[in-house]
Motif scaffolding. Sequence first.
Motif, mmCIF file in Angstrom:
data_model
loop_
_atom_site.group_PDB
_atom_site.id
_atom_site.type_symbol
_atom_site.label_atom_id
_atom_site.label_comp_id
_atom_site.label_asym_id
_atom_site.label_seq_id
_atom_site.Cartn_x
_atom_site.Cartn_y
_atom_site.Cartn_z
ATOM 1 N N LYS A 20 14.275 7.372 -24.044
ATOM 2 C CA LYS A 20 14.957 7.776 -25.275
ATOM 3 C C LYS A 20 16.483 7.591 -25.147
ATOM 4 O O LYS A 20 17.273 8.527 -25.228
ATOM 5 N N LEU A 21 16.888 6.349 -24.938
ATOM 6 C CA LEU A 21 18.301 6.039 -24.713
ATOM 7 C C LEU A 21 19.233 6.611 -25.778
ATOM 8 O O LEU A 21 20.327 7.089 -25.448
ATOM 9 N N PRO A 22 18.850 6.606 -27.079
ATOM 10 C CA PRO A 22 19.760 7.189 -28.072
ATOM 11 C C PRO A 22 20.098 8.653 -27.810
ATOM 12 O O PRO A 22 21.150 9.134 -28.254
ATOM 13 N N PHE A 62 23.782 13.081 -26.732
ATOM 14 C CA PHE A 62 23.900 14.529 -26.687
ATOM 15 C C PHE A 62 24.862 14.997 -25.591
ATOM 16 O O PHE A 62 25.765 15.778 -25.843
ATOM 17 N N ALA A 63 24.640 14.582 -24.357
ATOM 18 C CA ALA A 63 25.389 15.145 -23.232
ATOM 19 C C ALA A 63 26.523 14.263 -22.720
ATOM 20 O O ALA A 63 27.492 14.781 -22.173
ATOM 21 N N ALA A 68 17.941 17.330 -38.292
ATOM 22 C CA ALA A 68 18.297 18.584 -37.633
ATOM 23 C C ALA A 68 18.503 18.391 -36.138
ATOM 24 O O ALA A 68 19.456 18.920 -35.557
ATOM 25 N N PHE A 69 17.599 17.638 -35.506
ATOM 26 C CA PHE A 69 17.647 17.505 -34.056
ATOM 27 C C PHE A 69 18.595 16.409 -33.599
ATOM 28 O O PHE A 69 19.507 16.640 -32.805
ATOM 29 N N PHE A 70 18.411 15.212 -34.098
ATOM 30 C CA PHE A 70 19.162 14.080 -33.574
ATOM 31 C C PHE A 70 20.512 13.892 -34.266
ATOM 32 O O PHE A 70 21.558 13.890 -33.625
ATOM 33 N N LEU A 72 26.264 14.367 -33.934
ATOM 34 C CA LEU A 72 27.567 14.582 -34.564
ATOM 35 C C LEU A 72 28.352 15.688 -33.866
ATOM 36 O O LEU A 72 29.573 15.606 -33.716
ATOM 37 N N ILE A 73 27.640 16.719 -33.433
ATOM 38 C CA ILE A 73 28.309 17.819 -32.739
ATOM 39 C C ILE A 73 28.961 17.334 -31.451
ATOM 40 O O ILE A 73 30.146 17.579 -31.198
ATOM 41 N N SER A 74 28.199 16.632 -30.618
ATOM 42 C CA SER A 74 28.749 16.195 -29.334
ATOM 43 C C SER A 74 29.849 15.155 -29.511
ATOM 44 O O SER A 74 30.912 15.255 -28.879
#
Length: 319
Positions: free
Chosen positions: A33-35, A39-40, A292-294, A299-301
């Motif tokens: 799940k490279l995309p 997140f981190a 909601a998840f992706f 956008l947050i990170s």
Amino acid sequence: MTNASGIVPPKGARDGQLLRGQSLPVRLANFVKLPHTVFAMPFSLVGVLFASTVAPVTPTMIGWVLLAFTSARFAAMAFNRLVDRDVDAINPRTAMRELPAGTLTVGQAKVSIVLTSVLFVIASGMLNPLCLALSPVALLWVLGYSYTKRFTRWSHLWLGVGLSIAPVGGYLAIAGVWSNPWWLLIVLALAVVCWSGGFDMIYALQDAEFDAKHGLHSVPSKFGVHTAIGIARTLHVLAVVCFGVVMAAQPLGAVSPLVNGILWAAVAGVAIMLLWEHRLVKADDLTRIDAAFFTMNGLISMGFFGAVLTARLLSGSGA
């Protein structure tokens, strides 16, 4: 869609964020799940930016940080897919993942795990002795996550701690020493734990019934979907508080009101996007789980990193 598990996935459940194509690189990218790197990875660079106020940063160092993060994440995700391949095969939502579907072999998965694990240790060693010494600990933690659903409902928080290694590692890679004040990195890590643990609970809503039936532990399978959403909301409130504490510690040193305003705007932005994320999540309708998840967490990170980068460039202080 049903299969031998007898489970009908909830409305909107899917195994998304996949790249198109059947080449080996594409299959490997989808395998881990490279995309989801979005997140981190930005938080590892936030750690770099905070450390840049006490130690010089070079493009080579940034390259090694990115390589270390990417290889560790690849190894962790590939190991998770390897360990879970029997479970994935009977879950309608995940039955078409690469190992159950046979588009990658177990041998290929094992080779990729070994190679990326070695690459992570090498990249860590190229940064400094402290990162090299800590690399086996970090690797064991992120690989160990793959077994947590077998014995604890709080696997989401184990994953969160794994992701929280990113900003701490980014800081230590540059500074080579712990932060001052000593609690800065701890609170930053806790913010990432609460944020990522909460969104992982949201993602796990899709498999609440499946996990409960097959003896896999998660907050949704143990407490139910409604309670799991409530726990995720609480974690996200704590995440915003922790991000606020980080900014109150002046991680970029004494800065102008403009720069300080940008940093606090980053915290406000996280709060607003998390609020919107929870508006998208419904216990009986997961059709907007991708948003909601992706989308929201990406956008947050990225938004948080962008704000900290802007503030750092405007501050003009540091080593």
